[in-house]
Scaffold this motif. Structure first.
Motif, PDB file in Angstrom:
ATOM      1  N   PHE A   1      33.540 110.258  67.395  1.00  0.00           N
ATOM      2  CA  PHE A   1      32.636 110.890  68.346  1.00  0.00           C
ATOM      3  C   PHE A   1      31.245 111.061  67.743  1.00  0.00           C
TER       4      PHE A   1
ATOM      5  N   LEU B   1      31.621 107.459  77.030  1.00  0.00           N
ATOM      6  CA  LEU B   1      32.189 107.117  75.725  1.00  0.00           C
ATOM      7  C   LEU B   1      33.097 105.892  75.818  1.00  0.00           C
TER       8      LEU B   1
ATOM      9  N   GLN C   1      31.261 116.020  67.298  1.00  0.00           N
ATOM     10  CA  GLN C   1      30.718 115.080  66.317  1.00  0.00           C
ATOM     11  C   GLN C   1      31.635 114.995  65.098  1.00  0.00           C
TER      12      GLN C   1
ATOM     13  N   VAL D   1      37.550 108.327  77.128  1.00  0.00           N
ATOM     14  CA  VAL D   1      37.069 107.331  76.184  1.00  0.00           C
ATOM     15  C   VAL D   1      37.718 106.014  76.613  1.00  0.00           C
TER      16      VAL D   1
END
Length: 110
Positions: free
Chosen positions: A47, A72, A31, A60
């Motif tokens: 994130f 993601l 995060q 990602v």
């Protein structure tokens, strides 16, 4: 870290991705970490609350969501990684330290 920089889905290449592997023997709370193109300082993927387990590999994507790879996505409507003049993907921790960076070629091995 590696980059699949030449997607095969349309000109927007939503299937491009940056693959990240946690090579540490412990999990990392992601995060607030950031993934970006260091050449352009954009786009920026920050994130959400996400734990990257030891040995885990995630991707990602430019504009696709794949739950089996972490779910993601930059949500970017155009290609990010330039196929003719390589960019540099940078992974920065919440203190904005570059933890990893990678350019291409080569790309990711399928």
């Amino acid at each position: 870290m590696c980059i699949l920089y030449d997607g095969v889905v349309s000109r927007q290449e939503p299937d491009e991705y940056v693959q990240i592997r946690n090579d540490e023997p412990y999990s990392v709370q992601m995060q607030g970490w950031v993934l970006t193109d260091l050449d352009d300082d954009k786009p920026v993927f920050t994130f959400p609350k996400f734990v990257l387990e030891a040995g885990e590999v995630i991707r990602v994507y430019t504009n696709e969501v794949h739950p089996d790879w972490g779910g993601l996505s930059f949500g970017n409507r155009s290609a990010i990684w330039n196929n003719s003049s390589p960019d540099i993907a940078g992974l920065l921790d919440p203190a904005e330290n570059i933890v990893s960076q990678k350019t291409y070629p080569p790309g990711c091995e399928e």
